[in-house]
Design an enzyme around this catalytic site. Structure first.
Site, PDB file in Angstrom:
ATOM      1  N   ASP A   1       7.723  27.776 -67.845  1.00  0.00           N
ATOM      2  CA  ASP A   1       8.091  28.620 -66.706  1.00  0.00           C
ATOM      3  C   ASP A   1       8.849  29.818 -67.278  1.00  0.00           C
ATOM      4  O   ASP A   1       8.559  30.242 -68.389  1.00  0.00           O
ATOM      5  CB  ASP A   1       8.909  27.828 -65.681  1.00  0.00           C
TER       6      ASP A   1
ATOM      7  N   HIS B   1       6.611  32.324 -67.887  1.00  0.00           N
ATOM      8  CA  HIS B   1       6.244  33.103 -66.693  1.00  0.00           C
ATOM      9  C   HIS B   1       6.865  34.493 -66.728  1.00  0.00           C
ATOM     10  O   HIS B   1       6.367  35.412 -66.083  1.00  0.00           O
ATOM     11  CB  HIS B   1       6.653  32.369 -65.424  1.00  0.00           C
TER      12      HIS B   1
END
Length: 552
Positions: free
Chosen positions: A299, A333
């Site tokens: 992430d 991300h």
């Protein structure tokens, strides 16, 4: 004011430079080498070996009590070093104590158990709100003078906790994941480790400790409430150095409401398939240095947070005075991210000499209506990016919601304490080789993204620049080398946007598209390769007078 002068002035204002440095450089600009350094912990040289407390390195014996007893004994005697020597050490949750340096030696692996029963439910904080969570593998609260150092490995055994999403796995990975037992969703697209995990995933707002709820109320969904791996809450003088932190059940490193944190030369490693597998989440922290570290995670890589919505605003603790330098982010991300849980605000964040290789987005700023909070005084310099999946630079105030098509004035909500704000950004000397879009700025009608200064960049991208609902945006010496050039630059319902010496592809079908009746004060300066009649178009209520100044 130059970016360098702004950086130096703000450092002084934040009180981060020592008095000696301030006096010695009083009459001149500060160099980038005069950097703020958080106060470091100091430890006694006394060393306690966990073997002395009965720990066994066979990878089978559970050493939870031995390690915690060693930490407690060391702290009681005034502190020192608790040594994790060579070996594979299986353990349950570890709780840090004052004045203790947990040192993981190079040939050591501290392995957290896959037995969920070893992790009791505790009151924690997740994604900015008070929540029931399984106890973190490593935690500490209201401590002073703590560290995790060495060059060994701390493994959170996150794979046993993670839900499996079919589209994130290769065929062979999926077969291995599902062969471990567990339960499949009816459509075959999601795998759950246990029934409790499946039930938790199917329950809305699960884990949130609202009034009247107790920890016992969450026992039937316990396995879904994955812990963050390392959580320090309201601690001061923290050092994380040299260690590899890997395979976290959820977020990996989560300092919450901490002060004087140094994170140096660590490697944070989570598989791409890890849900919520953030690397570092600095939440409501003050005086932080993150340097020389590597992130390859599932992430966001390095993320700035400060609580979510009303709870975050009530806490009222911004993350501030943060220096992020000499780091590398691979898969993530976002390379460096602010938000979306930024309701307490973020300010005085300095990012420089960093590389982002293969992350979804480079510099990422995200929020949404309802968050509130002010993100301001953010500086980035000397950033190298390659193979970015999405945007090199992104500001988005419609995170996880769909932006409307067009603007209905009657539908624009009033500005309240729940209205988020992005303002005062200074980015320079950025190179990106490969991204789907170079620069994306999207505010909301009632609160534009404001005062963004972008200077000296070369961006090799598919699409160029998109600016929506923004004010006082200055772009200087930006070289856009793009493939999809219709248009290269899109501006919608924005005010006082200045393009100064921006280089655009000469073979583009359309250079500038100006949209929206609220667009005013656009300046295109030093546009030697731009034909004002041919290369500018106006749509959806925008008129030529929206470009207030044009010069070759």
């Amino acid at each position: 004011m130059s970016l360098l002068r702004c950086f130096s002035t703000l450092l002084l204002g934040a009180g981060l430079l020592s008095q000696a440095n301030a006096q010695s450089t009083k009459a001149k600009e500060y160099s980038w080498k005069n950097l703020p350094v958080a106060k470091l912990p100091v430890f006694k040289k006394d060393t306690v070996n966990i073997r002395s407390f009965g720990a066994v390195n066979d990878g089978f014996t559970l050493n939870t009590a031995s390690i915690n007893n060693a930490i407690a004994a060391c702290s009681k005697k005034g502190g020192g070093v608790v040594l994790i020597p060579q070996g594979l050490w299986l353990t349950g949750p570890i709780v840090m104590q004052n004045n203790v340096n947990l040192h993981v030696s190079r040939p050591a692996v501290l392995q957290f158990t896959a037995d969920f029963n070893q992790y009791p439910l505790v009151e924690g904080n997740y994604e900015g709100v008070k929540s029931a969570r399984n106890q973190s593998p490593i935690s500490g609260a209201n401590l002073v003078n703590i560290a995790i150092t060495g060059s060994g490995i701390i493994d959170g055994n996150g794979g046993v906790w993670h839900l499996g999403y079919r589209d994130r796995y290769t065929e062979s990975q999926w077969k291995k994941k599902t062969a471990a037992g567990g339960i499949m969703r009816d459509d075959g697209k999601v795998w759950y480790p246990t029934e409790k995990s499946k039930k938790g995933a199917e329950t809305k707002n699960n884990g949130i400790l609202t009034e009247g709820k107790t920890l016992k109320d969450f026992e039937d969904v316990k396995d879904f409430l994955r812990p963050n791996m390392v959580v320090f809450t309201s601690c001061k003088k923290i050092l994380l150095e040299g260690v590899t932190f890997q395979n976290s059940p959820a977020w990996c490193l989560h300092p919450l409401m901490c002060e004087d944190l140094t994170l140096r030369n660590v490697f944070v490693k989570n598989p791409e398939t890890a849900p919520n597998g953030d690397g570092l989440d600095l939440e409501s922290c003050k005086n932080v240095l993150v340097e020389g570290s590597t992130f390859d995670v599932g992430d966001d890589g390095i993320c700035i947070k400060s609580g979510r919505d009303e709870e975050g605003r009530k806490r009222g603790m911004p993350t501030e005075n943060v220096v992020i330098r000499n780091n590398v982010v691979y898969h993530a991300h976002g390379g460096v991210v602010v938000g979306s849980e930024m309701s307490g605000g973020a300010r005085n964040i300095f990012v420089y000499d960093c590389s982002f290789i293969g992350s979804d987005i480079g510099l990422r700023f995200k929020t949404v209506r309802g968050r509130g909070g002010v993100v301001e005084k953010i500086y980035a310099k000397n950033i190298s990016m390659r193979n970015i999946v999405g945007e090199a630079i992104l500001f988005d105030m419609y995170y996880f919601v769909k932006a409307p098509v067009g603007v209905n004035a009657d539908a624009v909500p009033p500005v309240t304490e729940a209205t988020p704000q992005f303002r005062d950004f200074y980015f320079s000397d950025i190179v990106c080789n490969g991204a789907s879009k170079g620069i994306f700025v999207r505010g909301i009608p009632e609160m534009h993204v404001k005062n963004v200064n972008l200077e000296n960049m070369t961006l090799q991208v598919d699409k160029g620049i998109e600016i929506i609902e923004a004010s006082n945006i200055k772009l200087k010496n930006i070289n856009i080398i793009s493939k999809l050039n219709n248009p290269v630059v899109y501006v919608q319902n924005s005010k006082d946007v200045v393009f100064n010496g921006v280089q655009l592809p000469k073979d583009a079908k359309q250079l500038f598209k100006i949209s929206g009746g609220n667009t005013t004060g656009i300046q295109i300066l030093g546009a030697k390769d731009v034909d004002q009649q041919k290369d500018l178009s106006f749509t959806d209520g925008a008129i030529p007078a929206a470009v207030s100044k044009f010069s070759k």
